[in-house]
Design a protein around this motif. Structure first.
Motif, mmCIF file in Angstrom:
data_model
loop_
_atom_site.group_PDB
_atom_site.id
_atom_site.type_symbol
_atom_site.label_atom_id
_atom_site.label_comp_id
_atom_site.label_asym_id
_atom_site.label_seq_id
_atom_site.Cartn_x
_atom_site.Cartn_y
_atom_site.Cartn_z
ATOM 1 N N SER A 191 13.949 -11.390 -14.969
ATOM 2 C CA SER A 191 13.432 -11.533 -16.332
ATOM 3 C C SER A 191 12.927 -10.180 -16.809
ATOM 4 O O SER A 191 12.491 -9.345 -16.008
ATOM 5 C CB SER A 191 12.279 -12.550 -16.347
ATOM 6 N N ILE B 194 6.845 -14.951 -20.375
ATOM 7 C CA ILE B 194 6.798 -14.961 -18.910
ATOM 8 C C ILE B 194 5.835 -13.897 -18.408
ATOM 9 O O ILE B 194 5.074 -14.115 -17.455
ATOM 10 C CB ILE B 194 8.215 -14.756 -18.347
ATOM 11 N N THR C 198 14.645 -18.127 -17.000
ATOM 12 C CA THR C 198 13.717 -16.993 -17.081
ATOM 13 C C THR C 198 14.351 -15.768 -17.723
ATOM 14 O O THR C 198 13.650 -14.799 -18.029
ATOM 15 C CB THR C 198 13.212 -16.603 -15.675
#
Length: 460
Positions: free
Chosen positions: A278, A324, A405
Motif C-alpha cells: 500500500s 491506511i 489495501t
C-alpha cells in the motif's frame, strides 16, 4: 417527522416496531449474527421470539450448545441486567447447506407460522475458499432460505446480508443492484469440474472475472438471486464494508473474528508483520460492528416496502473516510502507550510500499528468517515448532488483503444518513447508525484494546 423537525404523534419507535414479532436469524453463531441476536433481545423487549439456526455437533446436545453460546462476553449485559430475555432466544437445529436447511417438520412449521422477519447472515467468509464450497453456502444456502421464506405466512421483511465489496469493478459503488450472469447450473458445473480435476487458479480467476475472490463473487451472485427470487416479499440487502470491533455496544471493543483488517491489526500489534502492499494514502472502509447491527434493525423498521429490493450500504468511505497510513499511525501510538499489550516495540516501522521486491526482501529478513530460527531453537528444546506455520498464516492473510489495501473505493451510504436523520433523539441514541458520527481517534484505540482483550485475552 414533521416539516419543522419535530416528531409527529404517529411516530413509532424502532423498538415498538418489533413488539409482538418473531425473528429468524441464520449465521447466528458468527461475529455479526451474535450481535444481531443480542441487540434484538436487549433493545427490543417487546419481541416475542428470536429463532437462531444452529448446526448439530457430535457429542454436544442443543441445550449444552446454547449454554455455551449465551455465556459468551457479547451477551454479558443481558446476563447481568435481564437474564429473563434469554428465554426468547430459541435454537433451531439445521444446516444452511442441507436440503430444506436440515429442519425437522415440527420446527419448520413453527418458523412458517410464527416468523415475521428473516435476517439471512450465514455465509462462508473465507476469501479464497474453493468456488464449489462458497457457491454451495453463499448461493445454495440463500436459495434454501428463500424457499422457506416463501412459505412463511406472516412475513413482513426478508433481509439478505451481503458485502459492500461484492462489485469492486466499479470505483464508485451506489446503493443499487449490479446485474450478474446468473446461469447457476453452468456455474455449478464449472465449480464441480474445477474441484474434481484440480485445475489451476488461473482458470478460476478468469471465470470469476472482475471479482477479487470467490467470496465476493458468490455474494454478488446471491444478491442477484435474491432480486430474482424474492417475489412479492418485501426485501432489503445490507452491504457492510469491513466489519471491525464494536464502538460502544454491547461491549466496547468486542471482536471475536480473526478475519480481514482485524487479523492484520493483530499481527502488527504482535510484531509478526512489518510491511504492507500500500502507499498508505488509500482509504480502507471500516465499519464498527454495532453500526452494522443498528442500521439493519432500523432499516427493517423504517423501510417502506416496495416491489423492488432496496440496498443499504453500511460504510464510511463516503462520509467519514480513513486512510491506511492513519490506521498504522494509531497502531503505533497504541503500542507505545500499552507496553503490556504484546505490541511490537517497533510497530511504527511498518513499511507501506508497492515495491514487491522490497516486500519480499523485508519479509524474508524480518519475518521468514526469525521464524525459521525460532523453530530451530524450539526443536533443540524438544518443543513443538510453530513459528514458521504462524509466519505463513500472516503472509497469506496479508496477500489476500493486497487487493483492498492497494486501491480505494467510494461506497455511497446516503440511505444510512437519511434513516438516522428520520429517527427521534432517543432512537438515534439507542440505534446509532450514522457513520459520519464515528470519531476515528477515539474509536481506533477501542478497536485495538478489543483485539487485546478478546483475541489475545490481555487485560490493559
Amino acid at each position: 417527522m414533521s416539516h419543522n423537525g419535530t416528531l409527529d404523534e404517529h411516530y413509532q419507535t424502532v423498538s415498538e416496531f418489533y413488539d409482538g414479532k418473531s425473528v429468524f436469524i441464520t449465521g447466528a453463531t458468527g461475529f455479526l449474527g451474535k450481535a444481531y441476536v443480542e441487540k434484538l433481545a436487549y433493545s427490543c423487549p417487546g419481541i416475542v421470539s428470536i429463532y437462531i439456526l444452529i448446526r448439530n455437533k457430535k457429542g454436544s446436545n442443543t441445550e449444552e450448545r446454547m449454554r455455551k453460546y449465551l455465556d459468551q462476553p457479547i451477551f454479558s449485559r443481558i446476563k447481568y441486567e435481564h437474564p429473563e430475555y434469554f428465554k426468547k432466544i430459541i435454537p433451531i437445529s439445521g444446516d444452511i447447506t442441507a436440503p430444506k436447511l436440515g429442519l425437522c417438520d415440527e420446527e419448520r412449521n413453527i418458523l412458517i407460522n410464527e416468523v415475521s422477519i428473516v435476517i439471512h447472515s450465514a455465509a462462508s467468509v473465507k476469501l479464497n475458499d474453493h468456488l464449489k464450497f462458497t457457491l454451495n453456502t453463499n448461493v445454495g444456502g440463500t436459495m434454501k432460505v428463500l424457499e422457506l421464506v416463501k412459505e412463511m405466512k406472516n412475513l413482513a421483511m426478508f433481509v439478505y446480508v451481503s458485502t459492500a465489496y461484492s462489485n469492486t469493478s466499479q470505483r464508485i459503488l451506489e446503493e443499487k443492484l449490479y446485474p450478474q450472469s446468473l446461469n447457476l447450473s453452468e456455474i455449478q458445473k464449472f465449480a464441480e469440474e474445477h474441484y474434481i480435476l484440480g485445475k489451476d487458479d488461473d482458470e478460476m480467476i478468469k471465470f470469476i472475472g472482475n471479482h477479487p475472490n470467490t467470496y465476493a463473487y458468490t455474494k454478488a451472485l446471491a444478491e442477484n438471486l435474491v432480486a430474482e427470487e424474492h417475489g412479492e416479499i418485501p426485501t432489503i440487502i445490507i452491504r457492510p464494508s469491513i466489519i471491525t470491533a464494536s464502538a460502544e455496544e454491547p461491549v466496547r471493543g468486542f471482536v471475536d473474528s480473526w478475519s480481514g483488517a482485524t487479523a492484520m491489526a493483530a499481527f502488527t500489534l504482535k510484531g509478526w508483520n512489518y510491511i504492507m502492499y500500500s502507499t498508505g494514502e488509500e482509504n480502507i472502509d471500516l465499519i464498527p460492528l454495532d453500526y452494522v447491527v443498528n442500521l439493519t434493525l432500523v432499516a427493517i423498521a423504517k423501510n417502506k416496502p416496495t416491489k423492488e429490493v432496496t440496498v443499504y450500504h453500511v460504510t464510511t468511505s463516503d462520509l467519514n473516510p480513513i486512510s491506511i497510513r492513519r490506521i498504522f499511525i494509531k497502531l503505533s501510538e497504541f503500542a507505545s502507550k500499552n507496553p503490556t499489550s504484546n505490541a511490537a516495540p517497533f510497530a511504527a516501522t511498518t513499511l507501506l510500499t508497492k515495491q514487491k521486491p522490497l516486500i519480499k526482501l523485508v519479509t524474508f529478513l524480518m519475518q521468514t528468517t526469525p521464524a525459521f530460527l525460532a523453530d530451530l531453537w524450539m526443536k533443540t528444546q524438544r518443543k513443538e515448532a510453530k513459528f514458521v506455520k504462524q509466519h505463513n498464516l500472516v503472509v497469506r492473510s496479508r496477500d489476500q488483503l493486497e487487493f483492498f489495501t492497494s486501491q480505494s473505493w467510494l461506497l455511497r451510504c446516503e440511505r444510512a444518513r437519511v434513516l438516522s436523520a428520520g429517527l427521534s433523539d432517543s432512537d438515534r441514541a439507542v440505534f446509532r447508525c450514522d457513520p459520519s458520527t464515528i470519531d476515528w481517534d477515539q474509536y481506533l484505540p477501542i478497536y485495538f484494546e478489543g483485539i487485546n482483550k478478546h483475541l489475545f485475552k490481555n487485560k490493559l
